[in-house]
Scaffold this motif. Structure first.
Motif, short mmCIF file in Angstrom:
data_model
loop_
_atom_site.label_atom_id
_atom_site.label_comp_id
_atom_site.label_asym_id
_atom_site.label_seq_id
_atom_site.Cartn_x
_atom_site.Cartn_y
_atom_site.Cartn_z
N THR A 21 0.81 -1.22 0.00
CA THR A 21 0.00 0.00 0.00
C THR A 21 0.85 1.27 0.00
N TRP A 22 2.16 1.15 -0.02
CA TRP A 22 3.04 2.32 -0.04
C TRP A 22 2.82 3.11 -1.32
N THR A 23 2.70 4.41 -1.21
CA THR A 23 2.54 5.23 -2.42
C THR A 23 3.84 5.32 -3.21
N THR A 24 4.97 5.10 -2.55
CA THR A 24 6.27 5.14 -3.25
C THR A 24 6.86 3.74 -3.39
N ASP A 26 6.66 1.55 -5.64
CA ASP A 26 7.15 1.14 -6.96
C ASP A 26 8.43 1.86 -7.37
#
Length: 75
Positions: A21-24, A26
Motif C-alpha cells: 500500500t506504499w505510495t512510493t 514502486d
C-alpha cells in the motif's frame, strides 16, 4: 489533550504499513535497503537482486531476516 495509550496506538498504526500500500513502493529501493539486502543475502548464501522496488526490497528483507535470524527478538 491525548492520553498515553492514544498516543501509543497512533504511533503504532503509523509505523507499520503493508509495503503493497506504499505510495512510493514502486520506486527503486533506497541505498540503505540495498546495503542491508546485500548483507542479509550474503549471510543467507543467496544472490541479492538489485532490481527490486522499495516494496519488494522490504518484503525480501523480511524474508531474509526470518531465514538468517537477524532482526528477530533474542530468545
Amino acid at each position: 489533550m491525548t492520553d498515553k495509550r492514544t498516543q501509543d496506538d497512533a504511533q503504532a498504526s503509523n509505523t507499520i504499513k503493508d509495503p503493497d500500500t506504499w505510495t512510493t513502493g514502486d520506486e527503486p529501493m533506497t541505498g540503505a535497503q540495498r546495503s542491508y539486502l546485500h548483507t542479509l543475502s550474503e549471510e543467507a548464501g543467496v544472490e541479492a537482486d538489485d532490481t527490486l522496488t522499495k516494496a519488494e526490497a522490504s518484503k525480501r528483507i523480511d524474508e531474509l531476516q526470518a531465514e538468517t535470524g537477524r532482526g528477530q527478538p533474542a530468545a
